[in-house]
Design an enzyme around this catalytic site. Structure first.
Site, mmCIF file in Angstrom:
data_model
loop_
_atom_site.group_PDB
_atom_site.id
_atom_site.type_symbol
_atom_site.label_atom_id
_atom_site.label_comp_id
_atom_site.label_asym_id
_atom_site.label_seq_id
_atom_site.Cartn_x
_atom_site.Cartn_y
_atom_site.Cartn_z
ATOM 1 N N ALA A 213 15.818 9.092 12.542
ATOM 2 C CA ALA A 213 15.968 7.847 11.769
ATOM 3 C C ALA A 213 16.128 8.172 10.287
ATOM 4 C CB ALA A 213 14.752 6.943 11.992
ATOM 5 N N ARG B 87 0.847 -1.209 0.000
ATOM 6 C CA ARG B 87 0.000 0.000 0.000
ATOM 7 C C ARG B 87 0.880 1.257 0.000
ATOM 8 N NH1 ARG B 87 -0.692 1.957 5.319
ATOM 9 N NH2 ARG B 87 0.444 0.710 6.849
ATOM 10 N N TYR C 142 11.549 9.930 14.538
ATOM 11 C CA TYR C 142 11.331 9.650 13.109
ATOM 12 C C TYR C 142 12.321 10.455 12.266
ATOM 13 C CZ TYR C 142 8.898 9.654 8.567
ATOM 14 O OH TYR C 142 8.583 9.541 7.228
ATOM 15 N N ASN D 185 11.512 1.062 1.322
ATOM 16 C CA ASN D 185 10.400 2.008 1.491
ATOM 17 C C ASN D 185 9.681 1.864 2.830
ATOM 18 O OD1 ASN D 185 7.888 3.638 0.448
ATOM 19 N ND2 ASN D 185 7.105 1.626 1.063
HETATM 20 P P1 NAP Z 1 2.099 4.078 4.934
HETATM 21 O O1 NAP Z 1 0.977 4.366 4.019
HETATM 22 O O2 NAP Z 1 1.879 4.135 6.387
HETATM 23 O O3 NAP Z 1 2.756 2.666 4.530
HETATM 24 C C1 NAP Z 1 3.820 2.152 5.278
HETATM 25 C C2 NAP Z 1 4.309 0.890 4.615
HETATM 26 O O4 NAP Z 1 5.420 0.387 5.364
HETATM 27 C C3 NAP Z 1 3.241 -0.196 4.587
HETATM 28 O O5 NAP Z 1 3.293 -0.869 3.351
HETATM 29 C C4 NAP Z 1 3.666 -1.135 5.721
HETATM 30 O O6 NAP Z 1 3.328 -2.479 5.483
HETATM 31 C C5 NAP Z 1 5.183 -0.974 5.654
HETATM 32 N N1 NAP Z 1 5.824 -1.373 6.910
HETATM 33 C C6 NAP Z 1 5.765 -0.741 8.110
HETATM 34 N N2 NAP Z 1 6.503 -1.398 9.024
HETATM 35 C C7 NAP Z 1 7.046 -2.465 8.379
HETATM 36 C C8 NAP Z 1 7.922 -3.498 8.782
HETATM 37 N N3 NAP Z 1 8.400 -3.566 10.031
HETATM 38 N N4 NAP Z 1 8.293 -4.425 7.862
HETATM 39 C C9 NAP Z 1 7.824 -4.353 6.590
HETATM 40 N N5 NAP Z 1 6.997 -3.386 6.150
HETATM 41 C C10 NAP Z 1 6.604 -2.454 7.050
HETATM 42 O O7 NAP Z 1 3.280 5.091 4.643
HETATM 43 P P2 NAP Z 1 3.748 5.790 3.291
HETATM 44 O O8 NAP Z 1 3.334 7.207 3.373
HETATM 45 O O9 NAP Z 1 3.404 4.988 2.110
HETATM 46 O O10 NAP Z 1 5.325 5.777 3.562
HETATM 47 C C11 NAP Z 1 6.238 5.000 2.825
HETATM 48 C C12 NAP Z 1 7.631 5.497 3.118
HETATM 49 O O11 NAP Z 1 7.739 6.855 2.729
HETATM 50 C C13 NAP Z 1 8.003 5.447 4.594
HETATM 51 O O12 NAP Z 1 9.359 5.112 4.754
HETATM 52 C C14 NAP Z 1 7.773 6.875 5.038
HETATM 53 O O13 NAP Z 1 8.517 7.200 6.177
HETATM 54 C C15 NAP Z 1 8.218 7.625 3.817
HETATM 55 N N6 NAP Z 1 7.715 8.981 3.712
HETATM 56 C C16 NAP Z 1 6.376 9.211 3.682
HETATM 57 C C17 NAP Z 1 5.933 10.521 3.576
HETATM 58 C C18 NAP Z 1 4.471 10.860 3.528
HETATM 59 O O14 NAP Z 1 4.141 12.054 3.587
HETATM 60 N N7 NAP Z 1 3.560 9.910 3.399
HETATM 61 C C19 NAP Z 1 6.852 11.568 3.543
HETATM 62 C C20 NAP Z 1 8.192 11.300 3.589
HETATM 63 C C21 NAP Z 1 8.622 9.988 3.673
HETATM 64 P P3 NAP Z 1 2.149 -3.240 6.288
HETATM 65 O O15 NAP Z 1 0.941 -2.377 6.174
HETATM 66 O O16 NAP Z 1 2.028 -4.547 5.577
HETATM 67 O O17 NAP Z 1 2.624 -3.402 7.714
#
Ligand code: NAP
Length: 248
Positions: free
Chosen positions: A159, A15, A156, A90
């Site tokens: 990290a 997702r 966060y 990711n």
């Molecule tokens: P999200 O919608 O909350 O999705 C997080 C993803 O990480 C999910 O697919 C989840 O899988 C997976 N995950 C979490 N813990 C895990 C673990 N221990 N092992 C394997 N998979 C794990 O977040 P997102 O916004 O798509 O974020 C994706 C990346 O982009 C992250 O690294 C986040 O920090 C970074 N990011 C996001 C934003 C933003 O504004 N959204 C901005 C900057 C950076 P499950 O659901 O299967 O657990």
């Protein structure tokens, strides 16, 4: 097709941003290992969507913060596809509350374990296969807040700052066979962002030169660039994709 017959592992790609990266890669002919931890149903849907696009995909449940899970994920990928050309780190979490008064030690550890140690684990485990192949691409998803800092999510941000430095350090250590780069997204429309509330999204949009938050596909396209031959002389770089939010 920019990634024809390449094999990619994308962590957390059931997702959110990970899924968007997986779909971009599949459209370019890439075979994708869809890693997930809790979201099995979403991961299966992502696999189906990739197959409908005409590429191949395989789901693997693994917790990136656990080295044995990660080793198993790499082994299964090699068993099934024989190689790993691209690793996208990711998977990430924001735990709340994240302020110093209320954040538990357990949440602090989880934040570092998933966002930083998880990236290290996956890189360490994939190196032997990529070295043996004589090439590989690693793209880490950090955050613009790993460069700027943000309140109240210090762990966060720390990290993610670590991920930016891991990128540079591994780019030096793994050259010339393996290129290691990083994408630092601004605020992107996913569940992670929506959990922060509408007010936050409104504030960020108003304070971003492009006057909106980003969408996951816009990160997918940046990661595709760093995974493809179009970026063959780039390593150790952090590509900021934030609509200008970090500009002063
Ligand atoms: P999200 O919608 O909350 O999705 C997080 C993803 O990480 C999910 O697919 C989840 O899988 C997976 N995950 C979490 N813990 C895990 C673990 N221990 N092992 C394997 N998979 C794990 O977040 P997102 O916004 O798509 O974020 C994706 C990346 O982009 C992250 O690294 C986040 O920090 C970074 N990011 C996001 C934003 C933003 O504004 N959204 C901005 C900057 C950076 P499950 O659901 O299967 O657990």
């Amino acid at each position: 097709m920019k990634l024809r017959n390449k094999v990619a592992i994308i962590t957390g790609s059931g997702r959110g941003i990970g899924k968007a990266i997986a779909i971009e890669f599949a459209r370019e002919g890439c075979v994708v290992v869809v890693n997930y931890l809790h979201s099995e149903e979403e991961a299966m849907k992502t696999v189906e969507e990739i197959k409908q696009i005409g590429s191949d995909a395989f789901p693997i449940k693994a917790d990136v913060s656990k080295i044995n899970d990660v080793k198993m994920m790499i082994e299964k990928t090699l068993e099934k596809f024989g190689r790993v050309d691209i690793l996208v780190n990711n998977a990430g979490v924001i735990t709340r509350p994240g302020d110093y008064k209320n954040m538990s030690e357990e949440d602090f550890n989880k934040t570092i374990d998933v966002n930083l140690k998880g990236v290290y684990n996956c890189i360490k485990a994939v190196i032997p296969a990529m070295k043996k192949q004589g090439n590989g691409r690693i793209i880490n998803i950090a955050s613009v807040f790993g460069m700027l800092g943000a309140a109240p999510v210090a762990a966060y941000c720390a990290a993610k700052a670590g991920v930016i430095n891991l990128t540079k350090s591994f780019a030096k250590e793994l050259a010339p066979e393996i290129l290691v780069n990083c994408v630092a997204p601004g605020t992107i429309d996913t569940e992670m962002t929506r959990a922060g509330g509408e007010e936050l999204i409104k504030w960020i949009s108003e304070n971003t030169p492009l006057k909106r938050i980003g969408n996951p596909q816009e990160i997918g396209k940046a990661v595709l660039f760093l995974a493809s031959d179009d970026s063959s002389f780039i390593t150790g770089h952090t590509l900021v994709v934030d609509g200008g939010y970090s500009l002063k």
